[in-house]
Design an enzyme around this catalytic site. Structure first.
Site, short mmCIF file in Angstrom:
data_model
loop_
_atom_site.label_atom_id
_atom_site.label_comp_id
_atom_site.label_asym_id
_atom_site.label_seq_id
_atom_site.Cartn_x
_atom_site.Cartn_y
_atom_site.Cartn_z
CD GLU A 282 -2.80 -1.11 -0.10
OE1 GLU A 282 -3.17 -0.06 -0.65
OE2 GLU A 282 -3.04 -2.23 -0.60
CD1 TRP A 285 -1.15 -0.62 -4.02
CD2 TRP A 285 -1.46 0.48 -5.95
NE1 TRP A 285 -1.59 -1.52 -4.97
CE2 TRP A 285 -1.79 -0.87 -6.14
CE3 TRP A 285 -1.58 1.36 -7.02
CZ2 TRP A 285 -2.24 -1.36 -7.38
CZ3 TRP A 285 -2.03 0.89 -8.25
CH2 TRP A 285 -2.35 -0.46 -8.42
CD1 TRP A 314 -17.04 11.52 -19.09
CD2 TRP A 314 -17.62 9.71 -17.93
NE1 TRP A 314 -15.91 10.75 -18.91
CE2 TRP A 314 -16.24 9.63 -18.20
CE3 TRP A 314 -18.22 8.66 -17.21
CZ2 TRP A 314 -15.44 8.57 -17.78
CZ3 TRP A 314 -17.41 7.61 -16.80
CH2 TRP A 314 -16.04 7.57 -17.07
CG ASN A 349 -8.50 1.56 -0.29
OD1 ASN A 349 -8.39 2.49 -1.06
ND2 ASN A 349 -8.25 0.30 -0.66
CD1 TRP A 367 -12.95 9.97 -15.42
CD2 TRP A 367 -11.55 11.00 -14.02
NE1 TRP A 367 -11.94 10.54 -16.17
CE2 TRP A 367 -11.07 11.18 -15.34
CE3 TRP A 367 -10.82 11.56 -12.97
CZ2 TRP A 367 -9.91 11.90 -15.64
CZ3 TRP A 367 -9.66 12.28 -13.27
CH2 TRP A 367 -9.23 12.45 -14.59
C1 LIG Z 1 -11.28 6.83 -5.22
C2 LIG Z 1 -10.12 6.86 -4.24
C3 LIG Z 1 -9.64 8.07 -3.76
C4 LIG Z 1 -8.56 8.10 -2.86
N1 LIG Z 1 -8.10 9.31 -2.41
C5 LIG Z 1 -7.02 9.35 -1.58
C6 LIG Z 1 -6.50 10.60 -1.12
O1 LIG Z 1 -6.98 11.67 -1.50
N2 LIG Z 1 -5.45 10.57 -0.25
C7 LIG Z 1 -4.88 9.40 0.17
O2 LIG Z 1 -3.92 9.43 0.97
N3 LIG Z 1 -5.34 8.21 -0.27
C8 LIG Z 1 -6.39 8.15 -1.11
N4 LIG Z 1 -6.87 6.95 -1.54
C9 LIG Z 1 -6.14 5.71 -1.15
C10 LIG Z 1 -6.64 5.03 0.14
O3 LIG Z 1 -8.03 4.92 0.12
C11 LIG Z 1 -6.22 5.78 1.41
O4 LIG Z 1 -4.85 6.08 1.37
C12 LIG Z 1 -6.48 4.91 2.64
O5 LIG Z 1 -7.84 4.58 2.73
C13 LIG Z 1 -6.05 5.66 3.89
O6 LIG Z 1 -6.32 4.92 5.03
P1 LIG Z 1 -5.14 4.35 5.94
O7 LIG Z 1 -4.19 5.43 6.24
O8 LIG Z 1 -5.77 3.64 7.07
O9 LIG Z 1 -4.45 3.33 4.93
P2 LIG Z 1 -3.59 2.01 5.14
O10 LIG Z 1 -4.38 0.89 4.59
O11 LIG Z 1 -3.09 1.87 6.50
O12 LIG Z 1 -2.36 2.25 4.13
C14 LIG Z 1 -1.17 2.92 4.55
C15 LIG Z 1 -0.88 4.12 3.70
O13 LIG Z 1 -0.62 3.72 2.36
C16 LIG Z 1 -1.13 4.70 1.46
N5 LIG Z 1 -2.14 4.05 0.62
C17 LIG Z 1 -2.94 3.02 0.97
N6 LIG Z 1 -3.70 2.66 -0.07
C18 LIG Z 1 -3.39 3.48 -1.08
C19 LIG Z 1 -3.84 3.61 -2.42
N7 LIG Z 1 -4.75 2.78 -2.95
N8 LIG Z 1 -3.33 4.58 -3.18
C20 LIG Z 1 -2.38 5.41 -2.69
N9 LIG Z 1 -1.91 5.34 -1.43
C21 LIG Z 1 -2.41 4.38 -0.64
C22 LIG Z 1 -1.72 5.80 2.30
O14 LIG Z 1 -0.74 6.80 2.46
C23 LIG Z 1 -2.02 5.10 3.61
O15 LIG Z 1 -2.04 5.97 4.71
C24 LIG Z 1 -7.96 6.88 -2.45
C25 LIG Z 1 -8.46 5.67 -2.93
C26 LIG Z 1 -9.53 5.66 -3.82
C27 LIG Z 1 -10.04 4.34 -4.32
#
Ligand SMILES: Cc1cc2nc3c(=O)[nH]c(=O)nc-3n(C[C@H](O)[C@H](O)[C@H](O)COP(=O)(O)OP(=O)(O)OC[C@H]3O[C@@H](n4cnc5c(N)ncnc54)[C@H](O)[C@@H]3O)c2cc1C
Length: 473
Positions: A282, A285, A314, A349, A367
């Protein structure tokens, strides 16, 4: 005198620019407050308030190091280079230090700054800090940026196995310096929305301070990471790190996260369990989308990564968009997610994926409208991750989901919120329904008189409509 300019990196530990600046001499710190610019970037009030609250704590941390912090209101970035030059001249600054920011406007601002300052023999030193690897440095054998996550990740694994990036050493306290900054300073609390009731509510939900963020990280790594792979997709379990808001404004660094992941392996890159690997992925990503944003800046200018998807027709459907934004679509899991975001600034997420796919596929709404709404409401709103997430769900992005693989939100709900507890929390109108009915209440004739809308769209027909729209291009 050195000027250290803090941006999306509000911490004093493991900070590239701060460390370099303090090694060059006595420092004064600066933060530029640009609410007008933040608004142009759709930064949510939640994120802005969070930033300003963390800034207050940074100020007192810097005070302990005898580094005075100047906060300056410059509404728009176009005025920053000129104002900075004047400030540097007034304060007798020898060099400016900052960490690289990768957004298009940020890079443009910094290039203009560099030109302006260097004409006056004031070096503007920029450091790599936000990502694990410098943006632009991860390339394939043909020296091209990766466009597919799995290949990008493989290369990152190779590099990490050579050595994990180390954290910067702690910064020493400097001699007290005499500087009268009173006339330069804009008081942080002068920004009116700091006094709003939303600010009080967010304060409880999202405490600030660097120690707090590090505690979240340590607690996650010590007690949750092992189960992360099995539990991370279940939105009612508090099983993810919830670090995104802190990573986003730099309260915690990406190197600190990596070092914590491999602490039990004494800082060696050795994957021990599936939870650890999944969390690392993650973080990668996050890395991938930042590198994509840097290498393909068109994505941040409202362009799809796959240019042919520009032709998707769209729907212009104001009412449907409004229902989605307000969590009134009649699809419980979608409404739960949208309401969680409105009330807390954060959404799980899995539910981000479900809500984004529902908007772009079942409602066939552009989107970019969803991306904007998320930015305007997320406390962790981040251009690269948000754009990447939206373009993935809309099948317009790099390595995106194929257009015909459309999530069924009801099936997703049954699978990832099996007891309906997540829905119960955010859609209280349905709280009395049992674990079976709660996902799709009107499918059961015995369910009557709910104070809850019927689904605004037929899931099966709208799925076909989306596939046709993509096939047509
Ligand atoms: C439509 C959509 C919009 C999103 N918008 C954002 C946003 O604006 N800002 C954001 O930080 N994340 C975004 N995400 C990614 C992800 O949803 C969040 O990072 C995550 O939910 C944050 O929760 P956490 O810190 O508990 O994540 P954890 O599951 O603990 O992951 C650890 C860290 O990894 C990074 N991460 C995790 N998943 C992703 C991912 N798919 N893409 C990029 N980084 C990721 C984040 O920095 C996160 O804090 C988005 C995902 C989707 C599908």
């Amino acid at each position: 005198m050195q000027l250290i300019w803090f941006r999306q990196d509000l911490r004093i530990q493991d900070h590239a620019a701060l460390w370099h600046a303090t090694r060059s001499g006595n420092c004064v710190a600066l933060v530029i407050l640009s609410p007008e610019q933040w608004q142009q970037h759709d930064d949510s009030p939640a994120k802005q308030i969070f930033y300003l609250r963390q800034l207050e704590t940074l100020k007192s941390q810097l005070h302990q190091l005898n580094i005075p912090l100047l906060t300056k209101h410059i509404p728009l970035w176009k005025d920053v280079p000129h104002e900075m030059l004047q400030l540097c001249q007034r304060l007798g600054i020898d060099a400016v230090h900052a960490n690289i920011e990768i957004g298009v406007n940020e890079l443009k601002r910094d290039a203009q700054m560099q030109e302006k300052l260097e004409k006056h023999q004031i070096p503007f030193e920029l450091y790599h800090d936000q990502t694990i690897f410098p943006v632009g440095s991860i390339c394939n054998k043909s020296n091209q940026p990766y466009q597919v996550f799995s290949a990008f990740k493989k290369r990152c694994y190779e590099l990490l196995s050579i050595g994990l990036p180390q954290c910067y050493p702690a910064v020493a306290k400097q001699e007290k310096i005499e500087l009268n900054l009173e006339s330069e300073n804009t008081k942080i609390s002068a920004l009116t929305y700091m006094q709003s009731s939303a600010s009080d509510q967010l304060q409880q939900l999202w405490p600030v301070t660097e120690d707090y963020a590090l505690n979240i990280l340590n607690h996650f790594v010590d007690s949750k990471i092992q189960q992360y792979q099995q539990e991370r997709d279940f939105p009612d379990l508090n099983s993810t790190s919830r670090l995104s808001a802190y990573l986003n404004i730099g309260t915690v660094s990406i190197r600190q996260c990596l070092q914590a992941v491999f602490r039990k392996q004494n800082g060696h890159f050795h994957i021990d369990n599936a939870g650890q690997q999944t969390w690392l992925d993650e973080l990668l990503w996050r890395e991938f989308y930042q590198h994509i944003l840097y290498q393909f800046p068109a994505v941040s200018k409202h362009q799809p990564f796959k240019s042919n998807t520009q032709k998707v027709q769209w729907r212009n459907a104001e009412q449907d968009l409004h229902a989605w934004q307000q969590g009134q679509t009649g699809i419980p899991i979608v409404d739960a997610g949208m309401r969680q975001m409105l009330q807390t600034g954060w959404m799980h997420n899995r539910v981000r994926m479900i809500t984004a796919m529902f908007l772009t596929k079942n409602l066939l709404i552009d989107w970019r409208l969803g991306e904007k709404w998320f930015m305007q409401h997320l406390i962790d709103g981040n251009l690269a991750a948000n754009n990447g997430g939206w373009q993935w769900c809309a099948s317009t992005g790099t390595d995106a989901v194929p257009y015909f693989r459309i999530f069924n939100p009801i099936t997703q709900s049954q699978k990832f919120d099996p007891n309906g507890d997540y829905i119960r929390t955010w859609v209280p109108e349905l709280a009395h329904l049992d674990a079976k009915k709660i996902h799709d209440p009107y499918a059961y004739p015995q369910v009557r008189k709910l104070n809850y809308p019927r689904a605004i769209v037929d899931l099966s027909l709208s799925r076909k409509r989306a596939i046709e729209a993509f096939k047509a291009i």
